[in-house]
Scaffold this active site. Structure first.
Site, PDB file in Angstrom:
ATOM      1  N   ALA A   1       0.842  -1.204   0.000  1.00  0.00           N
ATOM      2  CA  ALA A   1       0.000   0.000   0.000  1.00  0.00           C
ATOM      3  C   ALA A   1       0.870   1.244   0.000  1.00  0.00           C
ATOM      4  CB  ALA A   1      -0.917   0.004   1.216  1.00  0.00           C
ATOM      5  N   THR A   2       2.022   1.164   0.635  1.00  0.00           N
ATOM      6  CA  THR A   2       2.936   2.319   0.627  1.00  0.00           C
ATOM      7  C   THR A   2       3.280   2.703  -0.810  1.00  0.00           C
ATOM      8  OG1 THR A   2       3.837   1.663   2.771  1.00  0.00           O
ATOM      9  CG2 THR A   2       5.211   3.109   1.417  1.00  0.00           C
TER      10      THR A   2
ATOM     11  N   GLN B   1      -7.052  -0.005   6.168  1.00  0.00           N
ATOM     12  CA  GLN B   1      -7.640  -0.615   7.370  1.00  0.00           C
ATOM     13  C   GLN B   1      -9.141  -0.833   7.228  1.00  0.00           C
ATOM     14  OE1 GLN B   1      -5.953  -1.745  10.000  1.00  0.00           O
ATOM     15  NE2 GLN B   1      -3.933  -0.869   9.597  1.00  0.00           N
TER      16      GLN B   1
ATOM     17  N   SER C   1      -3.984  -2.888   0.978  1.00  0.00           N
ATOM     18  CA  SER C   1      -2.848  -3.751   1.275  1.00  0.00           C
ATOM     19  C   SER C   1      -3.365  -5.150   1.591  1.00  0.00           C
ATOM     20  CB  SER C   1      -2.105  -3.191   2.495  1.00  0.00           C
ATOM     21  OG  SER C   1      -0.995  -3.997   2.798  1.00  0.00           O
ATOM     22  N   ALA C   2      -2.803  -6.175   0.940  1.00  0.00           N
ATOM     23  CA  ALA C   2      -3.313  -7.537   1.149  1.00  0.00           C
ATOM     24  C   ALA C   2      -3.106  -8.012   2.578  1.00  0.00           C
ATOM     25  CB  ALA C   2      -2.627  -8.506   0.181  1.00  0.00           C
ATOM     26  N   HIS C   3      -1.969  -7.633   3.189  1.00  0.00           N
ATOM     27  CA  HIS C   3      -1.661  -8.244   4.492  1.00  0.00           C
ATOM     28  C   HIS C   3      -2.498  -7.693   5.640  1.00  0.00           C
ATOM     29  CE1 HIS C   3       1.127  -5.339   6.651  1.00  0.00           C
ATOM     30  NE2 HIS C   3       1.261  -4.860   5.427  1.00  0.00           N
TER      31      HIS C   3
ATOM     32  N   THR D   1       7.779  -7.800 -12.984  1.00  0.00           N
ATOM     33  CA  THR D   1       7.020  -9.044 -13.119  1.00  0.00           C
ATOM     34  C   THR D   1       6.118  -9.225 -11.914  1.00  0.00           C
ATOM     35  OG1 THR D   1       8.867  -9.984 -14.323  1.00  0.00           O
ATOM     36  CG2 THR D   1       7.266 -11.547 -13.429  1.00  0.00           C
TER      37      THR D   1
ATOM     38  N   CYS E   1       4.721   5.242  16.653  1.00  0.00           N
ATOM     39  CA  CYS E   1       4.000   4.942  15.415  1.00  0.00           C
ATOM     40  C   CYS E   1       4.326   3.516  14.985  1.00  0.00           C
ATOM     41  CB  CYS E   1       4.270   5.960  14.330  1.00  0.00           C
ATOM     42  SG  CYS E   1       5.780   5.707  13.434  1.00  0.00           S
TER      43      CYS E   1
HETATM   44  N1  PLP Z   1      -1.884   2.849   5.461  1.00  0.00           N
HETATM   45  C1  PLP Z   1      -2.301   2.369   6.634  1.00  0.00           C
HETATM   46  C2  PLP Z   1      -3.507   2.965   7.274  1.00  0.00           C
HETATM   47  C3  PLP Z   1      -1.631   1.307   7.241  1.00  0.00           C
HETATM   48  O1  PLP Z   1      -2.061   0.831   8.413  1.00  0.00           O
HETATM   49  C4  PLP Z   1      -0.498   0.772   6.594  1.00  0.00           C
HETATM   50  C5  PLP Z   1       0.291  -0.312   7.245  1.00  0.00           C
HETATM   51  O2  PLP Z   1       0.645  -0.187   8.418  1.00  0.00           O
HETATM   52  C6  PLP Z   1      -0.112   1.290   5.359  1.00  0.00           C
HETATM   53  C7  PLP Z   1      -0.825   2.327   4.827  1.00  0.00           C
HETATM   54  C8  PLP Z   1       1.053   0.718   4.597  1.00  0.00           C
HETATM   55  O3  PLP Z   1       0.731  -0.561   4.118  1.00  0.00           O
HETATM   56  P1  PLP Z   1       1.853  -1.542   3.521  1.00  0.00           P
HETATM   57  O4  PLP Z   1       2.389  -2.313   4.688  1.00  0.00           O
HETATM   58  O5  PLP Z   1       1.137  -2.426   2.551  1.00  0.00           O
HETATM   59  O6  PLP Z   1       2.869  -0.684   2.857  1.00  0.00           O
END
Ligand code: PLP
Length: 357
Positions: free
Chosen positions: A72-73, A168, A185-187, A223, A305
């Site tokens: 997600a980042t 979230q 984010s998948a995880h 890929t 954090c």
């Molecule tokens: N945004 C939020 C609200 C999150 O909680 C997180 C992960 O802690 C992220 C973004 C980043 O996700 P990723 O671990 O997939 O980069």
């Protein structure tokens, strides 16, 4: 371990793991094929990725496309930097992936405040000429649910793009209608680590950050991993079908934990919050000591954090807590597989350990 840190990550769902296995083949199998290769095995992997894309898209509004990313980042970086917007407004409680990226693009980015409950006012003003507004759906530290639909409508009416970090909230709440860009984010939804997605509304133009072979519709070269995509897709499908049952389960756990920890004060809104999150503070609590007393319970210090950088929590600061109150805060996160007996045991032990300090 009793795992109560579901905002940090979630365990891989058995169904997601199962969906990944065929794409982790070694010699003698075919599942390892490059999904961008033209022969049969490659096409099969590409087809699995497209099934996963549809499953992830089902968590999102109609009228857009899903771009797989490494996290997600990365999705948030692609949204903010790739949009070309130069004047930004972001909420004070965004994840660092939004806050730091926004500040890198626009050092003068407007920071939209939250109230003492951790909520952004749906009528908040941002400066004229703002080109992109970002407000998250559910906060990762205090679980507050933001009025993203109303904010998205106002952003778009004023000619700005609206970006929603739905990391979230995805698979739990309805998608943020009206947003132009949504990151997942998948995880965080019982899928694998190492894969995220950016949903892009049709007609919104982006420029790529990662150049190369042009995979992912020219927006993100590299890929793709069929295994990670398949795991993400299966997790998304499961989340969608279980959402209502899970929310009820989490609400029951939340109520039990809140009662067991009655000597603590809640951080963030009680009403507008995701029940998988309980962020609490207690006067004078030594959180490091509490964590070392309860090493077999996975929970988080509320004051630092989530990156573990040791930076004081900008979220707790934004809701008006001073350093001492922030230092005495903990974050407890429940999930799909958390049992009531685990919550009762963990919270009873936390309450006793805190009282004994
Ligand atoms: N945004 C939020 C609200 C999150 O909680 C997180 C992960 O802690 C992220 C973004 C980043 O996700 P990723 O671990 O997939 O980069």
């Amino acid at each position: 371990m009793i795992y109560l840190d579901h905002q940090a990550t979630t365990p891989l769902a058995p169904e997601a793991r199962e969906a990944m296995l065929p794409w982790l083949d070694g010699p003698g199998g075919t599942g390892f094929a490059n999904p961008h290769s033209p022969y049969r095995a490659g096409r099969a992997a590409a087809a699995a990725i497209e099934v996963a894309r549809e499953q992830v898209a089902a968590l999102l509004p109609p009228g857009g496309r899903v771009i797989f990313t490494g996290s997600a980042t990365e999705a948030l970086n692609l949204a903010i930097k790739g949009s070309g917007a130069r004047r930004l407004a972001v909420s004070a409680i965004e994840h660092a992936a939004v806050l730091d990226t926004a500040r890198a693009v626009d050092p003068q980015a407007a920071i939209l405040p939250v109230d003492a409950e951790g909520l952004v006012d749906a009528t908040v003003d941002w400066p004229d000429g703002t080109e992109l507004v970002a407000v998250m759906q559910v906060n990762n530290e205090i679980g507050t649910i933001q009025p993203v639909e109303a904010l998205a409508e106002r952003a778009r009416a004023g000619g700005a793009l609206f970006l929603c970090d739905a990391v979230q909230g995805a698979g739990k709440l309805s998608p943020p209608a009206g947003a132009d860009l949504i990151a997942l984010s998948a995880h965080k939804l019982y899928g694998p680590k190492g894969i995220g997605a950016l949903w892009v509304r049709d007609g919104v133009g982006l420029t790529p950050l990662i150049h190369g072979g042009g995979q992912e519709q020219g927006l993100r070269s590299g890929t793709l991993s069929p295994a990670l995509c398949a795991g993400f897709g299966a997790a998304a499908a499961l989340a969608r079908s279980n959402a209502a049952t899970e929310e009820r389960h989490l609400a029951a756990l939340w109520a039990e934990a809140r009662a067991a920890l009655e000597g603590f004060t809640l951080n963030g809104s009680a009403a507008r919050r995701w029940p998988g999150n309980l962020n609490l503070r207690r006067e004078g609590l030594d959180v490091a000591r509490l964590m070392s007393d309860l090493r077999d319970i996975g929970f988080s210090a509320g004051s630092a954090c989530a990156s573990g950088s040791g930076r004081p929590s900008h979220v707790l600061q934004a809701i008006g807590l001073d350093a001492r109150a922030a230092r005495g805060s903990i974050r407890i996160g429940f999930g799909r597989y958390t049992g009531m007996s685990e919550v009762i045991e963990a919270c009873t032990r936390m309450a006793a350990a805190a009282a004994a300090q």
